[in-house]
Design an enzyme around this catalytic site. Structure first.
Site, PDB file in Angstrom:
ATOM      1  N   SER A 246     -10.625  -0.103   3.071  1.00 52.25           N
ATOM      2  CA  SER A 246      -9.870  -0.310   4.316  1.00 52.25           C
ATOM      3  C   SER A 246      -9.364   1.028   4.825  1.00 52.25           C
ATOM      4  O   SER A 246      -8.685   1.748   4.099  1.00 52.25           O
ATOM      5  CB  SER A 246      -8.663  -1.209   4.078  1.00 52.25           C
ATOM      6  OG  SER A 246      -9.061  -2.448   3.573  1.00 52.25           O
TER       7      SER A 246
ATOM      8  N   ARG B 213       0.802  -1.234   0.000  1.00 55.89           N
ATOM      9  CA  ARG B 213       0.000   0.000   0.000  1.00 55.89           C
ATOM     10  C   ARG B 213       0.832   1.280   0.000  1.00 55.89           C
ATOM     11  O   ARG B 213       0.438   2.284   0.605  1.00 55.89           O
ATOM     12  CB  ARG B 213      -0.946   0.034   1.209  1.00 55.89           C
ATOM     13  CG  ARG B 213      -2.017  -1.017   1.176  1.00 55.89           C
ATOM     14  CD  ARG B 213      -2.939  -0.824  -0.007  1.00 55.89           C
ATOM     15  NE  ARG B 213      -4.134  -1.622   0.140  1.00 55.89           N
ATOM     16  CZ  ARG B 213      -4.224  -2.920  -0.183  1.00 55.89           C
ATOM     17  NH1 ARG B 213      -3.192  -3.541  -0.712  1.00 55.89           N
ATOM     18  NH2 ARG B 213      -5.363  -3.564  -0.007  1.00 55.89           N
TER      19      ARG B 213
ATOM     20  N   GLU C 181      -4.488   3.750   6.237  1.00 55.30           N
ATOM     21  CA  GLU C 181      -4.202   3.532   4.821  1.00 55.30           C
ATOM     22  C   GLU C 181      -4.638   4.756   4.009  1.00 55.30           C
ATOM     23  O   GLU C 181      -4.059   5.088   2.992  1.00 55.30           O
ATOM     24  CB  GLU C 181      -4.958   2.282   4.338  1.00 55.30           C
ATOM     25  CG  GLU C 181      -4.518   1.819   2.977  1.00 55.30           C
ATOM     26  CD  GLU C 181      -5.549   0.994   2.262  1.00 55.30           C
ATOM     27  OE1 GLU C 181      -6.481   1.595   1.687  1.00 55.30           O
ATOM     28  OE2 GLU C 181      -5.435  -0.234   2.268  1.00 55.30           O
TER      29      GLU C 181
HETATM   30  N1  EPU Z   1     -11.417 -10.359   9.440  1.00 58.14           N
HETATM   31  C1  EPU Z   1     -12.049 -10.419  10.668  1.00 58.14           C
HETATM   32  N2  EPU Z   1     -12.981  -9.448  10.962  1.00 58.14           N
HETATM   33  C2  EPU Z   1     -13.295  -8.473  10.084  1.00 58.14           C
HETATM   34  C3  EPU Z   1     -12.645  -8.424   8.844  1.00 58.14           C
HETATM   35  C4  EPU Z   1     -11.682  -9.375   8.535  1.00 58.14           C
HETATM   36  O1  EPU Z   1     -11.797 -11.298  11.481  1.00 58.14           O
HETATM   37  O2  EPU Z   1     -14.162  -7.667  10.420  1.00 58.14           O
HETATM   38  C5  EPU Z   1     -10.465 -11.439   9.086  1.00 58.14           C
HETATM   39  C6  EPU Z   1     -11.120 -12.378   8.060  1.00 58.14           C
HETATM   40  O3  EPU Z   1     -11.789 -13.390   8.699  1.00 58.14           O
HETATM   41  C7  EPU Z   1      -9.940 -12.895   7.277  1.00 58.14           C
HETATM   42  C8  EPU Z   1      -8.921 -11.783   7.379  1.00 58.14           C
HETATM   43  O4  EPU Z   1      -9.351 -10.900   8.400  1.00 58.14           O
HETATM   44  O5  EPU Z   1      -9.393 -14.022   7.851  1.00 58.14           O
HETATM   45  C9  EPU Z   1      -8.747 -11.065   6.077  1.00 58.14           C
HETATM   46  O6  EPU Z   1      -9.971 -10.472   5.688  1.00 58.14           O
HETATM   47  P1  EPU Z   1     -10.270  -9.995   4.208  1.00 58.14           P
HETATM   48  O7  EPU Z   1     -10.009 -11.104   3.248  1.00 58.14           O
HETATM   49  O8  EPU Z   1     -11.592  -9.358   4.191  1.00 58.14           O
HETATM   50  O9  EPU Z   1      -9.131  -8.927   3.908  1.00 58.14           O
HETATM   51  P2  EPU Z   1      -8.524  -7.744   4.759  1.00 58.14           P
HETATM   52  O10 EPU Z   1      -7.150  -8.123   5.195  1.00 58.14           O
HETATM   53  O11 EPU Z   1      -9.459  -7.288   5.812  1.00 58.14           O
HETATM   54  C10 EPU Z   1      -7.335  -6.733   2.685  1.00 58.14           C
HETATM   55  C11 EPU Z   1      -7.220  -5.417   1.995  1.00 58.14           C
HETATM   56  C12 EPU Z   1      -8.476  -5.112   1.194  1.00 58.14           C
HETATM   57  C13 EPU Z   1      -8.671  -6.222   0.183  1.00 58.14           C
HETATM   58  C14 EPU Z   1      -8.758  -7.553   0.923  1.00 58.14           C
HETATM   59  C15 EPU Z   1      -8.835  -8.726  -0.003  1.00 58.14           C
HETATM   60  C16 EPU Z   1      -5.737  -4.094   3.366  1.00 58.14           C
HETATM   61  C17 EPU Z   1      -5.602  -2.938   4.282  1.00 58.14           C
HETATM   62  N3  EPU Z   1      -6.967  -4.365   2.955  1.00 58.14           N
HETATM   63  O12 EPU Z   1      -8.397  -6.602   3.639  1.00 58.14           O
HETATM   64  O13 EPU Z   1      -8.250  -3.903   0.482  1.00 58.14           O
HETATM   65  O14 EPU Z   1      -9.820  -6.022  -0.597  1.00 58.14           O
HETATM   66  O15 EPU Z   1      -7.579  -7.739   1.734  1.00 58.14           O
HETATM   67  O16 EPU Z   1      -7.583  -8.981  -0.521  1.00 58.14           O
HETATM   68  O17 EPU Z   1      -4.735  -4.709   3.032  1.00 58.14           O
HETATM   69  C18 EPU Z   1      -8.522  -1.565   0.566  1.00 58.14           C
HETATM   70  O18 EPU Z   1      -7.307  -1.487   0.536  1.00 58.14           O
HETATM   71  O19 EPU Z   1      -9.267  -0.532   0.614  1.00 58.14           O
HETATM   72  C19 EPU Z   1      -9.157  -2.864   0.577  1.00 58.14           C
HETATM   73  C20 EPU Z   1     -10.469  -3.033   0.660  1.00 58.14           C
END
Ligand code: EPU
Length: 336
Positions: free
Chosen positions: A236, A162, A332
């Protein structure tokens, strides 16, 4: 070229915040850009892409500039790959749609990310196991100070999770006018992200196509992430923190359910959404702002919020996460 005074930016920021700028100007060519920069050489300049990663905490005293030149052209091609130059004002997801229609592989997992092509390299957008840098070849643009043109090839962009040179050293100093991508022409998909794998299993698809992956990503995003047209948000709000492996093991002892994804040889990335959820913030609302009920990493504006309310909420979340896990979350989004 239209220069507007005391312009309301509500429709230009996906948080839907009611803020204004002294001047707003949309340009579609380098000639127009030069004119505007000369006219506003004594004003603060803010470069705005799709407005989907910015939190305005006050009115902007200066000129907000949007570079909206559109167009996609082929620069080169060989049997394996194609080089495409895409102007900064193209919508990111329209470009993916074009690539999927033409069977160009490499950015399909980044489907439905809001914003423009010109803004995509700034924070090296990423999702579902892909990052922009994987398909990035070069960015063309100009320095605002002296209008010198320059091409940044991948190695000069300092891409990381990022972030890039455009987000730090060159913030509001260099305007990206077009981005060159190297996309693959043969079937190669990245299907290893947990939620993509689960969806493929559910659908019974062993050999998905490029458009299957795009559709799955769109489905996953639509199920989890609020549509900014309906509920103001910036995706995010925080980055997923990276901690030393040892530190992660310590946390796992106290919190056996913590998830971690290897980030480098010695570090592990912990989902900030999980940390925030553990602190009880998921789905909570304070006044006009809140934490999304399906994805704790997304802060939302229920309508009428002020940027500072969002900032205060973010600070409370950061304090709680620090108190419980001794992890400092980092934003972010860009805060202005
Ligand atoms: N999780 C939780 N609770 C929540 C949300 C997530 O426990 O409320 C856990 C999920 O269970 C999962 C893990 O966190 O095991 C990852 O969740 P998710 O796949 O939704 O991805 P994320 O890490 O929360 C990142 C990016 C997103 C991107 C997704 C998918 C960052 C800061 N965010 O989110 O990017 O869409 O992965 O790859 O790295 C963005 O940058 O605006 C964005 C949406």
């Amino acid at each position: 070229m239209l220069i507007q005074e005391n312009y309301n930016l509500k429709i230009k920021n996906s948080f839907g915040l009611n803020v204004s700028t002294k001047y707003f100007c949309e340009v579609v060519s380098k000639t127009e850009l030069k004119e505007v920069l000369e006219q506003f050489k004594n004003e603060n300049i803010l470069l705005l892409g799709g407005g989907s990663n910015i939190l305005f905490t006050k009115n902007f005293d200066g000129c907000v500039l949007q570079y909206n030149q559109k167009g996609i052209s082929k620069l080169d091609e060989d049997k394996d790959s194609i080089l495409l130059e895409v102007f900064a004002g193209e919508l990111w997801d329209d470009f993916i749609s074009y690539c999927v229609e033409n069977n160009f592989y490499g950015i399909e997992n980044l489907s439905l990310i809001p914003g423009t092509v010109g803004a995509a390299p700034i924070q090296n957008i990423g999702a579902y196991g892909q990052e922009l840098k994987d398909s990035f070849f070069a960015a063309n643009g100009v320095y605002l100070e002296d209008f010198k043109e320059r091409t940044f090839f991948k190695s000069g962009c300092n891409f990381d999770y990022r972030t890039s040179i455009f987000k730090h050293e060159l913030k509001n100093k260099f305007l990206i006018t077009s981005v060159v991508f190297r996309l693959m022409k043969s079937h190669q998909l990245n299907m290893h992200y947990g939620s993509i794998e689960q969806e493929l299993k559910k659908m019974g698809k062993n050999n998905p196509t490029l458009s299957d992956i795009r559709n799955i990503v769109i489905k996953i995003r639509q199920e989890k992430l609020p549509d900014p047209k309906i509920l103001g948000n910036c995706g995010s709000f925080f980055k997923n923190p990276e901690v030393e492996k040892k530190r992660f093991e310590n946390i796992s002892q106290s919190f056996p359910l913590v998830k971690g994804f290897p980030a480098s040889e010695n570090t592990v990335k912990i989902p900030a959404g999980w940390l925030i959820e553990q602190c009880g913030w998921k789905g909570k609302r304070i006044g006009n702002v809140g934490v999304h009920e399906l994805q704790a990493l997304v802060l939302v504006n229920y309508g009428g919020a002020d940027g500072n309310e969002i900032l205060q909420l973010a600070q409370k979340i950061k304090d709680d996460v620090y108190q419980k896990f001794e992890i400092q979350l980092e934003e972010e989004v860009n805060i202005v």
